[in-house]
Enzyme design. Structure first.
Site, mmCIF file in Angstrom:
data_model
loop_
_atom_site.group_PDB
_atom_site.id
_atom_site.type_symbol
_atom_site.label_atom_id
_atom_site.label_comp_id
_atom_site.label_asym_id
_atom_site.label_seq_id
_atom_site.Cartn_x
_atom_site.Cartn_y
_atom_site.Cartn_z
ATOM 1 N N ASP A 154 56.249 32.448 -34.363
ATOM 2 C CA ASP A 154 56.454 33.457 -33.321
ATOM 3 C C ASP A 154 55.205 34.249 -32.973
ATOM 4 O OD1 ASP A 154 56.298 34.820 -35.725
ATOM 5 O OD2 ASP A 154 57.808 36.296 -35.191
ATOM 6 N N GLU A 155 54.028 33.769 -33.346
ATOM 7 C CA GLU A 155 52.818 34.549 -33.101
ATOM 8 C C GLU A 155 51.617 33.623 -32.997
ATOM 9 O OE1 GLU A 155 50.923 38.686 -34.894
ATOM 10 O OE2 GLU A 155 52.185 37.422 -36.155
#
Length: 349
Positions: A94-95
């Site tokens: 997610d990053e």
């Protein structure tokens, strides 16, 4: 991404929207994978024991994680990134860091690019993302947290020192609780105070890391965005329902060795192989132990991997009745397969 796993669950199940969602299995052995913003208002955080999360938020809805679904959404988001730049450095599902100095779409600025990416994520996944825009990686990372959720924060080059000065020193990468206490003993609580401390004395006290901290306090970070960073380790681990003794771990070690070996074989298809076996243990009182071995010949089968991992238990110098709540098996020390084969040939001659 904003509360990624929990947001995916709320998106896919409308009955969860607006509710405190905790992505975790219930039970004393489970930890929180993610918490929705509704759950965070009660103090629930990732990596927290699930039983504590349940105490903090008795009305929380616990949802077991579905990593296959999260990975599929992550791939969809990476495809959006790739429309704008080839320089993508994923940190997790997610990053990621993106270098958009030269972007594919011709947008006039990094800020415009970030806005376009966030808009595409919202339109195509029905999820929200927050972004930090800055001259380098560590500043962008800090900035990305300033407008969460669903926000954008920009640090322009002439604003760097002003942005950093009031921040707590622990916002700098690598400053954990131990380093924070050491800095506090010197009267350093903020980045501005760290910057004012003599660089030479920082280096004298903390070595090269002291010099690095002083550079960070000035906003200096020359690390480039590095796409496709090589895998450093593959592993599999498991937390037990009941704590076990060391002599009870063999069947679990062999089972986890199969998972680690399968991940290694996938990596081997890219031309890289591992040389080092790692055994990880977590004691009943939450102390983490690791033991590793780099044999003269790298493990060539799952049986050999499991045998070495089991043997590493003999290097755990703890009382025989000690108990362990987690065990993990990993492979590290990845090298290029062709160069490894050439070296073996050389030594075998």
């Amino acid at each position: 991404m904003d509360a990624f796993y929990a947001s995916v669950e709320q998106r896919d199940d409308p009955s969860l929207r607006g509710k405190p969602v905790v992505v975790a299995w219930r039970g004393a052995r489970s930890v929180v994978c993610a918490a929705s913003y509704e759950a965070r208002t009660f103090g629930v955080r990732s990596a927290m024991p699930a039983i504590r999360a349940e105490r903090l938020c008795p009305d929380a809805v616990f949802v077991p994680p579905d990593f296959a679904r999260y990975k599929a959404v992550s791939r969809q988001i990476r495809e959006i990134f790739a429309r704008h730049t080839d320089l993508i450095e994923p940190l997790s599902l997610d990053e990621a860091y993106l270098d958009v100095t030269a972007n594919r779409t011709g947008l006039p600025s990094a800020t415009a690019t970030a806005e376009a990416i966030r808009a595409a994520i919202r339109a195509e996944t029905n999820l929200t993302a927050s972004a930090g825009v800055a001259p380098n990686k560590f500043l962008a990372k800090i900035a990305s947290d300033f407008r969460k959720p669903d926000g954008l924060f920009v640090v322009r080059p002439h604003e760097v020192l002003e942005f950093l000065t009031p921040l707590p020193a622990n916002r700098l990468p690598g400053v954990g609780k131990v380093m924070e206490s050491k800095l506090a003993a010197l009267g350093i609580a903020t980045v501005g105070e760290l910057r004012a401390f003599p660089a030479g004395e920082m280096e004298e006290r903390f070595g090269r890391w002291g010099r690095r901290l002083h550079e960070l306090s000035l906003g200096i970070d020359e690390h480039p965005v590095t796409p496709d960073r090589p895998t450093l380790q593959v592993s599999a681990e498991d937390t037990f329902e009941h704590d076990l003794r060391l002599d009870e771990l063999e069947p679990h070690i062999r089972r986890l060795a199969e998972k680690a070996w399968a991940a290694h074989q996938r990596e081997a298809q890219t031309g890289r192989v591992a040389r080092t076996v790692v055994l990880k243990l977590k004691t009943a009182d939450f102390h983490t132990l690791t033991r590793s071995l780099t044999p003269s010949s790298r493990p060539s089968s799952v049986v050999e991997l499991a045998d070495i991992a089991c043997a590493l238990r003999s290097r755990v110098e703890r009382p025989a009745d000690s108990r362990y709540r987690l065990v993990g098996v990993g492979l590290a020390g990845f090298v290029d397969a062709d160069s490894y084969a050439a070296q073996r040939d050389l030594f075998d001659q």
